[in-house]
Design a protein around this motif. Structure first.
Motif, PDB file in Angstrom:
ATOM      1  N   THR A   4      25.085 -24.178   6.271  1.00  0.00           N
ATOM      2  CA  THR A   4      23.703 -24.858   4.799  1.00  0.00           C
ATOM      3  C   THR A   4      22.796 -23.534   5.314  1.00  0.00           C
ATOM      4  O   THR A   4      22.587 -22.982   3.524  1.00  0.00           O
ATOM      5  CB  THR A   4      23.494 -26.021   4.952  1.00  0.00           C
ATOM      6  N   ARG A   5      22.668 -23.038   5.898  1.00  0.00           N
ATOM      7  CA  ARG A   5      21.049 -22.877   6.807  1.00  0.00           C
ATOM      8  C   ARG A   5      21.573 -21.014   5.800  1.00  0.00           C
ATOM      9  O   ARG A   5      21.117 -20.622   5.375  1.00  0.00           O
ATOM     10  CB  ARG A   5      20.864 -22.785   8.688  1.00  0.00           C
ATOM     11  N   ALA A   6      22.546 -20.082   6.502  1.00  0.00           N
ATOM     12  CA  ALA A   6      23.256 -19.390   5.742  1.00  0.00           C
ATOM     13  C   ALA A   6      23.427 -19.534   4.080  1.00  0.00           C
ATOM     14  O   ALA A   6      22.343 -18.112   3.960  1.00  0.00           O
ATOM     15  CB  ALA A   6      24.465 -18.563   6.521  1.00  0.00           C
ATOM     16  N   THR A   7      23.537 -20.211   3.781  1.00  0.00           N
ATOM     17  CA  THR A   7      23.589 -19.769   2.298  1.00  0.00           C
ATOM     18  C   THR A   7      22.197 -19.913   2.250  1.00  0.00           C
ATOM     19  O   THR A   7      22.004 -18.927   0.923  1.00  0.00           O
ATOM     20  CB  THR A   7      24.316 -21.536   1.513  1.00  0.00           C
ATOM     21  N   LEU A   8      21.377 -20.624   2.363  1.00  0.00           N
ATOM     22  CA  LEU A   8      20.268 -20.972   1.830  1.00  0.00           C
ATOM     23  C   LEU A   8      19.247 -19.834   2.267  1.00  0.00           C
ATOM     24  O   LEU A   8      18.261 -19.140   1.365  1.00  0.00           O
ATOM     25  CB  LEU A   8      19.356 -22.146   2.298  1.00  0.00           C
ATOM     26  N   LEU A   9      19.347 -19.122   3.441  1.00  0.00           N
ATOM     27  CA  LEU A   9      18.978 -17.433   3.383  1.00  0.00           C
ATOM     28  C   LEU A   9      19.646 -16.638   2.709  1.00  0.00           C
ATOM     29  O   LEU A   9      18.418 -16.093   1.996  1.00  0.00           O
ATOM     30  CB  LEU A   9      18.862 -17.195   5.047  1.00  0.00           C
ATOM     31  N   SER A  10      21.052 -16.922   2.680  1.00  0.00           N
ATOM     32  CA  SER A  10      21.228 -15.607   1.649  1.00  0.00           C
ATOM     33  C   SER A  10      20.831 -15.745   0.317  1.00  0.00           C
ATOM     34  O   SER A  10      20.304 -14.869  -0.496  1.00  0.00           O
ATOM     35  CB  SER A  10      22.910 -15.773   1.214  1.00  0.00           C
ATOM     36  N   ASN A  11      20.851 -16.863  -0.655  1.00  0.00           N
ATOM     37  CA  ASN A  11      20.615 -17.365  -1.400  1.00  0.00           C
ATOM     38  C   ASN A  11      18.599 -17.076  -1.409  1.00  0.00           C
ATOM     39  O   ASN A  11      18.817 -16.097  -2.989  1.00  0.00           O
ATOM     40  CB  ASN A  11      20.515 -18.688  -2.592  1.00  0.00           C
ATOM     41  N   ALA A  12      18.128 -17.309  -0.407  1.00  0.00           N
ATOM     42  CA  ALA A  12      16.865 -16.613  -1.209  1.00  0.00           C
ATOM     43  C   ALA A  12      16.484 -15.317  -1.063  1.00  0.00           C
ATOM     44  O   ALA A  12      15.651 -14.971  -1.903  1.00  0.00           O
ATOM     45  CB  ALA A  12      15.628 -17.523  -0.273  1.00  0.00           C
ATOM     46  N   GLU A  13      17.307 -14.590   0.074  1.00  0.00           N
ATOM     47  CA  GLU A  13      16.943 -13.479  -0.321  1.00  0.00           C
ATOM     48  C   GLU A  13      18.003 -12.764  -1.600  1.00  0.00           C
ATOM     49  O   GLU A  13      16.872 -11.638  -2.179  1.00  0.00           O
ATOM     50  CB  GLU A  13      17.906 -12.481   0.968  1.00  0.00           C
ATOM     51  N   SER A  14      18.404 -13.525  -1.961  1.00  0.00           N
ATOM     52  CA  SER A  14      18.448 -12.839  -3.149  1.00  0.00           C
ATOM     53  C   SER A  14      17.696 -13.049  -4.134  1.00  0.00           C
ATOM     54  O   SER A  14      17.265 -11.844  -4.983  1.00  0.00           O
ATOM     55  CB  SER A  14      20.054 -13.096  -3.616  1.00  0.00           C
ATOM     56  N   LEU A  15      17.025 -14.305  -4.402  1.00  0.00           N
ATOM     57  CA  LEU A  15      16.085 -13.734  -4.735  1.00  0.00           C
ATOM     58  C   LEU A  15      14.736 -13.013  -4.865  1.00  0.00           C
ATOM     59  O   LEU A  15      14.114 -12.645  -5.620  1.00  0.00           O
ATOM     60  CB  LEU A  15      15.250 -15.534  -5.169  1.00  0.00           C
ATOM     61  N   ILE A  16      14.609 -13.291  -3.777  1.00  0.00           N
ATOM     62  CA  ILE A  16      13.429 -12.354  -3.271  1.00  0.00           C
ATOM     63  C   ILE A  16      13.828 -11.375  -4.427  1.00  0.00           C
ATOM     64  O   ILE A  16      12.756 -10.293  -4.069  1.00  0.00           O
ATOM     65  CB  ILE A  16      12.842 -11.863  -1.803  1.00  0.00           C
ATOM     66  N   ARG A  17      14.987 -10.290  -3.611  1.00  0.00           N
ATOM     67  CA  ARG A  17      15.269  -8.710  -3.647  1.00  0.00           C
ATOM     68  C   ARG A  17      15.001  -8.959  -5.536  1.00  0.00           C
ATOM     69  O   ARG A  17      15.382  -7.583  -5.583  1.00  0.00           O
ATOM     70  CB  ARG A  17      16.632  -9.017  -3.643  1.00  0.00           C
ATOM     71  N   THR A  18      15.070 -10.072  -5.719  1.00  0.00           N
ATOM     72  CA  THR A  18      15.372  -9.508  -7.234  1.00  0.00           C
ATOM     73  C   THR A  18      13.894  -9.961  -8.145  1.00  0.00           C
ATOM     74  O   THR A  18      13.702  -9.778  -9.597  1.00  0.00           O
ATOM     75  CB  THR A  18      16.623 -10.542  -8.279  1.00  0.00           C
ATOM     76  N   ARG A  19      13.399 -11.059  -7.716  1.00  0.00           N
ATOM     77  CA  ARG A  19      12.638 -11.663  -8.267  1.00  0.00           C
ATOM     78  C   ARG A  19      11.153 -11.923  -7.840  1.00  0.00           C
ATOM     79  O   ARG A  19      10.239 -11.723  -8.645  1.00  0.00           O
ATOM     80  CB  ARG A  19      12.665 -13.101  -8.458  1.00  0.00           C
ATOM     81  N   GLY A  20      10.839 -11.216  -6.440  1.00  0.00           N
ATOM     82  CA  GLY A  20       9.673 -10.855  -6.040  1.00  0.00           C
ATOM     83  C   GLY A  20       9.800 -12.785  -5.036  1.00  0.00           C
ATOM     84  O   GLY A  20      10.334 -14.215  -5.969  1.00  0.00           O
ATOM     85  N   TYR A  21       8.387 -12.956  -4.092  1.00  0.00           N
ATOM     86  CA  TYR A  21       8.436 -14.269  -3.881  1.00  0.00           C
ATOM     87  C   TYR A  21       8.074 -14.713  -4.381  1.00  0.00           C
ATOM     88  O   TYR A  21       7.645 -16.253  -4.415  1.00  0.00           O
ATOM     89  CB  TYR A  21       7.182 -13.626  -2.183  1.00  0.00           C
ATOM     90  N   ALA A  22       6.904 -14.660  -5.113  1.00  0.00           N
ATOM     91  CA  ALA A  22       6.560 -15.483  -5.931  1.00  0.00           C
ATOM     92  C   ALA A  22       7.555 -15.873  -7.666  1.00  0.00           C
ATOM     93  O   ALA A  22       6.818 -16.846  -8.371  1.00  0.00           O
ATOM     94  CB  ALA A  22       4.970 -14.895  -6.957  1.00  0.00           C
ATOM     95  N   GLY A  23       8.339 -15.456  -7.934  1.00  0.00           N
ATOM     96  CA  GLY A  23       9.104 -15.516  -8.709  1.00  0.00           C
ATOM     97  C   GLY A  23      10.390 -16.646  -8.347  1.00  0.00           C
ATOM     98  O   GLY A  23      11.056 -16.708  -9.462  1.00  0.00           O
ATOM     99  N   PHE A  24      10.802 -16.844  -7.772  1.00  0.00           N
ATOM    100  CA  PHE A  24      11.652 -18.381  -7.188  1.00  0.00           C
ATOM    101  C   PHE A  24      10.917 -19.295  -6.560  1.00  0.00           C
ATOM    102  O   PHE A  24       9.325 -19.044  -6.435  1.00  0.00           O
ATOM    103  CB  PHE A  24      12.626 -16.992  -5.954  1.00  0.00           C
TER     104      PHE A  24
END
Length: 191
Positions: A4-24
């Motif tokens: 679960t932790r790795a999945t959360l990190l992967s998903n958050a990374e994808s969101l940061i790389r597409t939307r930025g920190y404020a965008g997720f």
């Protein structure tokens, strides 16, 4: 069983790389992972903690990639091109640089995230300086720039191209920039 932790990190990374920190938000990560927001808080009590863990994992992966580049490529120009290809993978997947996205939001970020992103780039500048300096000494790159200047130019070119080509031509446009960068660093040919 899924980590679960790795999945959360992967998903958050994808969101940061597409939307930025404020965008997720945790709601976005929750929806991607198919778990409750409370479950995310179990692993990462705050959004800042989640983003910091993303940056740490991202920096670790890039550190390993730099070691692999050094092991696989002996020539400085080839090392720089291979480094650029790391960015090309992002361009091909329509993903920006996680630390680049963080840097864009600098003034709105918690200080710890700013420092983490800065450390990421400082490490890359240090690596590029060393590669360029060795290549300059061996005649593998031109001597028009001092190593610190070359490192900043290379990093800025790749980060900028990754950002711009997400809007324009994706991997194709980024590849053109990477080729131009390589040509600009080639050793001078006698006339």
């Amino acid at each position: 069983m899924t980590d679960t932790r790795a999945t959360l990190l992967s998903n958050a990374e994808s969101l940061i790389r597409t939307r930025g920190y404020a965008g997720f938000s945790y709601a976005d990560v929750s929806a991607m992972a198919g778990i409750t927001k409370a479950s995310i808080h179990h692993h990462f009590p705050t959004k800042e903690a989640l983003a910091a863990a993303v940056i740490d994992a991202y920096a670790l992966r890039y550190g390993e990639a730099l070691e692999e580049i050094e092991a696989r490529h002996l020539n400085a120009l080839d090392r720089i091109a291979a480094y650029g290809e790391l960015y090309l993978c992002g361009a091909d997947q329509d993903l920006g640089c996680a630390c680049g996205a963080i840097a864009v939001e600098r003034d709105a970020l918690p200080e710890g995230l700013r420092r983490s992103a800065a450390r990421f780039f400082e490490r890359h500048l240090e690596w590029l300086r060393g590669v360029y300096a060795a290549g300059r000494k061996n005649g593998e790159v031109n001597d028009r720039l001092a190593p610190p200047q070359a490192a900043r130019m290379i990093l800025s070119t790749l980060e900028g191209a990754l950002t711009i080509e997400r809007l324009l031509s994706g991997g194709k446009g980024f590849g053109e920039t990477l080729n131009a960068l390589r040509q600009s660093l080639e050793p001078r040919t006698p006339r």
